[in-house]
Design an enzyme around this catalytic site. Structure first.
Site, PDB file in Angstrom:
ATOM      1  N   ASP A 114      -5.265   8.365   6.014  1.00 19.49           N
ATOM      2  CA  ASP A 114      -4.801   9.387   5.398  1.00 19.49           C
ATOM      3  C   ASP A 114      -5.673  10.904   5.707  1.00 19.49           C
ATOM      4  O   ASP A 114      -6.917  10.613   5.259  1.00 19.49           O
ATOM      5  CB  ASP A 114      -4.641   9.140   3.972  1.00 19.49           C
ATOM      6  CG  ASP A 114      -3.681   8.174   3.583  1.00 19.49           C
ATOM      7  OD1 ASP A 114      -2.786   7.642   4.556  1.00 19.49           O
ATOM      8  OD2 ASP A 114      -3.639   7.940   2.307  1.00 19.49           O
ATOM      9  N   ASP A 136       7.553   5.813   0.568  1.00 20.54           N
ATOM     10  CA  ASP A 136       6.804   5.943  -0.663  1.00 20.54           C
ATOM     11  C   ASP A 136       7.373   5.776  -1.813  1.00 20.54           C
ATOM     12  O   ASP A 136       7.894   6.774  -2.495  1.00 20.54           O
ATOM     13  CB  ASP A 136       6.002   7.372  -0.955  1.00 20.54           C
ATOM     14  CG  ASP A 136       5.310   7.785   0.554  1.00 20.54           C
ATOM     15  OD1 ASP A 136       4.528   7.056   0.983  1.00 20.54           O
ATOM     16  OD2 ASP A 136       5.704   9.002   0.947  1.00 20.54           O
TER      17      ASP A 136
HETATM   18  O1  1PR Z   1       6.645  13.276   4.087  1.00 19.03           O
HETATM   19  O2  1PR Z   1       6.790  12.920   6.419  1.00 19.03           O
HETATM   20  O3  1PR Z   1       5.482  14.864   5.412  1.00 19.03           O
HETATM   21  O4  1PR Z   1       4.726  12.406   5.656  1.00 19.03           O
HETATM   22  C1  1PR Z   1       3.811  12.510   4.794  1.00 19.03           C
HETATM   23  C2  1PR Z   1       3.039  10.983   4.839  1.00 19.03           C
HETATM   24  O5  1PR Z   1       1.928  11.155   4.223  1.00 19.03           O
HETATM   25  C3  1PR Z   1       3.993   9.801   4.352  1.00 19.03           C
HETATM   26  O6  1PR Z   1       3.677   8.935   5.205  1.00 19.03           O
HETATM   27  C4  1PR Z   1       3.185   9.425   3.086  1.00 19.03           C
HETATM   28  O7  1PR Z   1       3.214   8.156   2.852  1.00 19.03           O
HETATM   29  C5  1PR Z   1       1.752  10.126   3.062  1.00 19.03           C
HETATM   30  N1  1PR Z   1       1.230  10.401   2.047  1.00 19.03           N
HETATM   31  C6  1PR Z   1       1.608  11.577   1.325  1.00 19.03           C
HETATM   32  N2  1PR Z   1       0.869  11.706   0.084  1.00 19.03           N
HETATM   33  C7  1PR Z   1      -0.064  10.833   0.267  1.00 19.03           C
HETATM   34  C8  1PR Z   1      -1.326  10.544  -0.893  1.00 19.03           C
HETATM   35  O8  1PR Z   1      -1.831   9.570  -0.717  1.00 19.03           O
HETATM   36  N3  1PR Z   1      -1.592  11.417  -1.713  1.00 19.03           N
HETATM   37  N4  1PR Z   1      -0.529   8.808   1.738  1.00 19.03           N
HETATM   38  C9  1PR Z   1       0.209  10.236   1.559  1.00 19.03           C
HETATM   39  C10 1PR Z   1       0.166   7.794   1.532  1.00 19.03           C
HETATM   40  C11 1PR Z   1      -0.316   5.589   1.594  1.00 19.03           C
HETATM   41  C12 1PR Z   1      -0.788   4.599   2.521  1.00 19.03           C
HETATM   42  C13 1PR Z   1      -2.088   4.213   2.304  1.00 19.03           C
HETATM   43  C14 1PR Z   1      -1.756   2.951   1.601  1.00 19.03           C
HETATM   44  C15 1PR Z   1      -2.982   1.802   1.869  1.00 19.03           C
HETATM   45  N5  1PR Z   1      -0.786   6.771   1.735  1.00 19.03           N
HETATM   46  O9  1PR Z   1      -1.081   5.378   3.957  1.00 19.03           O
HETATM   47  O10 1PR Z   1      -3.075   4.185   3.680  1.00 19.03           O
HETATM   48  O11 1PR Z   1      -1.226   2.968   0.687  1.00 19.03           O
HETATM   49  O12 1PR Z   1      -3.925   2.303   0.974  1.00 19.03           O
HETATM   50  P1  1PR Z   1      -4.932   0.979   0.284  1.00 19.03           P
HETATM   51  O13 1PR Z   1      -5.205  -0.050   1.161  1.00 19.03           O
HETATM   52  O14 1PR Z   1      -6.182   1.803   0.182  1.00 19.03           O
HETATM   53  O15 1PR Z   1      -3.974   0.529  -1.039  1.00 19.03           O
HETATM   54  P2  1PR Z   1       6.049  13.672   5.495  1.00 19.03           P
END
Ligand code: 1PR
Length: 530
Positions: free
Chosen positions: A229, A385
């Protein structure tokens, strides 16, 4: 002189990078007459069969290419570059292929299999070829929905086969004309070695290179994906961050777990089967003005030879000067910078809301349809999400509910999974099951299934959520969020049958090495790439 036949339809940057990393220089085919001047020709076809043939015709390449092949000059086709050697394909009825190999390309049986065949599989080398001279049984990376079947008519072309449902041709060769269905440039060290043999001119079939034919079945591996991320911290540096339930700040500061290019390189060396970058603030910053992120992708793709996915901010956009950018043009830039797949988050939810409002009719207006048409379904991942919404009984909502073993705060025994946008900041009225189904219908090739409830908790994947989505679609599903130990990976594969599992926090903090996950899985009967 190595010549690349790139007709501008997809990401061939990774192939260029692989060739450069192997120390060779390339010239580009820029006009039809360059084809017959080539000494060694590589054709990394991408996208759909019909689109590829249509472009070859439009550029006037078909006749010189047929002449080059008829003379039996050195040729390496990759993926669609293999399929176009045949007479035609079920993918594009009525479109003629180059017709060098008898037979037609057919679709995998998507009733019985998850399609595309996306991931790492073995090949059974059935004849001696320098291309496979030092192939030691490593898995290679495939991504395709259509395949050539071995038949008596094409027996003299058959070089290697692979099993997915039934055997298909994973490599063909006659004389100095060869082609592979897998992507050597995305198949780690084993793929690079194969490419080197072709580039170095060791391509003629030689009888002294005997290889005993093996009848052993090949095995498709479950993929382990490392996810980064990425966002700018308050000092303006691009960092890999990691949240707990999507909150990436700790004591007010954005958590900094490392530099994206270095971390991606580390995961490649540690055996990640794929690497995903999520530009997590892409929903508010227009990605094309985010040059550092594009730079991360370019630099990573120079040295990382497994598939790269990038998500964040893929949507249409009008800038401050009134200039309009389509979602496809944003995706184009990501592909040009080295992405093999792009992932769409928020915009997929908006697309499905509009699709529902139209009564489930496709009208070609969505980013999913437009990008899949140019780059192929396999290049479009939908990142979901979701968040649990608890209810007392299924009858109180129109959404697909599950009876849950993890009751809600007030003891509720049912929940549905609500899709969110903008990194979980806003909810929608679309549930995960309808989103996944609609996106598959619109042409997405894979689902990356996160869980806001589990993200960063380390308590394990949300099996109930993942099972609901896995059962709803036939495209591959990547389980994400909540991995805390090796056992969680074995559990999610056994309980849901997903094709891949992704983790972030445990890899970034070096709590669990990728190899430990794979070793544990193999000990428990799950096929992985070593
Ligand atoms: O909406 O098309 O602009 O895409 C934004 C992207 O950014 C989406 O894929 C969304 O999942 C991601 N995103 C947005 N905000 C966050 C955040 O964390 N605040 N991250 C985010 C999503 C989830 C996974 C993470 C897993 C595994 N993060 O990427 O890596 O949950 O984590 P873990 O193994 O530590 O539990 P758009």
């Amino acid at each position: 002189m190595i010549s690349l036949l790139d007709y501008g339809a997809g990401n061939v940057r990774s192939l260029r990078n692989a060739i450069h990393a192997l120390g060779f220089t390339l010239t580009e085919i820029e006009r039809a007459e360059d084809i017959l001047k080539a000494e060694r020709l590589i054709f990394p076809g991408v996208g759909a069969f019909g689109a590829a043939m249509e472009r070859l015709h439009r550029l006037g390449y078909v006749e010189p290419l047929k002449a080059y092949l008829a003379e039996g000059r050195p040729y390496l086709g990759i993926c669609i570059g293999l399929q176009t050697l045949f007479e035609g394909s079920e993918e594009s009825p009525g479109v003629e292929g180059l017709g060098l190999i008898p037979g037609r390309i057919r679709r995998f049986d998507h009733e019985a299999l998850s399609v595309p065949h996306m991931g790492w599989n073995d090949v059974r080398v059935e004849r001696a070829s320098p291309l496979f001279a030092d192939y030691a049984g490593e898995k290679l990376y495939f991504v395709h929905s259509y395949r050539a079947e071995p038949s008596p008519e094409n027996a003299d072309w058959r070089l290697a086969t692979t099993d997915y449902g039934a055997p298909f041709l994973s490599a063909v060769q006659k004389g100095r004309v060869g082609a592979v269905q897998f992507h050597p440039e995305k198949s780690g060290e084993a793929g690079l070695r194969l490419l080197r043999h072709f580039l170095a001119g060791e391509d003629t079939l030689t009888p002294d290179l005997e290889r005993p034919a093996t009848r052993a079945p090949t095995h498709f591996a479950k993929r382990i994906i490392a996810c980064l991320d990425v966002r700018s911290n308050d000092a303006g540096d691009l960092v890999v961050t990691k949240g707990d339930q999507y909150d990436v700040r700790e004591s007010g500061e954005v958590r900094n777990l490392g530099k994206p290019v270095e971390l991606a390189q580390r995961y490649y060396e540690e055996g990640a089967d794929e690497i995903t970058f999520l530009n997590i603030t892409g929903f508010r910053d227009f990605p094309l003005s985010d040059q550092p992120m594009l730079e991360v992708l370019k630099r990573t793709s120079e040295n990382v030879f497994v598939p790269l996915t990038i998500g964040g901010g893929i949507r249409e956009f009008t800038d401050a000067n009134g200039k309009h950018y389509s979602a496809l043009s944003v995706a184009d830039e990501y592909f040009r910078s080295g992405a093999d797949k792009i992932s769409i988050g928020s915009d997929a939810v908006y697309a499905v809301e509009a699709y529902k409002a139209r009564g489930g009719v496709k009208d070609g207006s969505t980013a999913i349809e437009q990008i899949a048409e140019v780059y192929g379904n396999q290049a479009v991942v939908i990142s979901i999400d979701p968040r649990r919404v608890y209810v007392d009984a299924p009858s109180v909502t129109d959404h697909d509910t599950v009876a849950t073993q993890v009751p809600g705060p007030n003891g509720e025994r049912y929940c549905w999974f609500q899709c969110t946008v903008k990194g979980g900041r806003e909810g929608s009225d679309v549930d995960v099951v309808e989103l996944a189904r609609a996106c598959e219908d619109l042409g997405a090739g894979e689902i990356l299934l996160n869980s806001i409830d589990r993200d960063g908790t380390g308590v394990g994947f949300d099996i109930e959520l993942i099972r609901a989505v896995r059962e709803a679609v036939s495209i591959p599903v990547i389980a994400s969020s909540g991995a805390g130990c090796v056992e969680h990976f074995a559990e999610v594969f056994a309980a849901t049958g997903v094709e891949a599992a992704l983790a972030a926090g445990i890899f970034h903090r070096r709590e669990v090495p990728i190899e430990a996950v794979k070793t544990y899985l193999r000990q428990h009967g799950v096929e992985t790439r070593t």
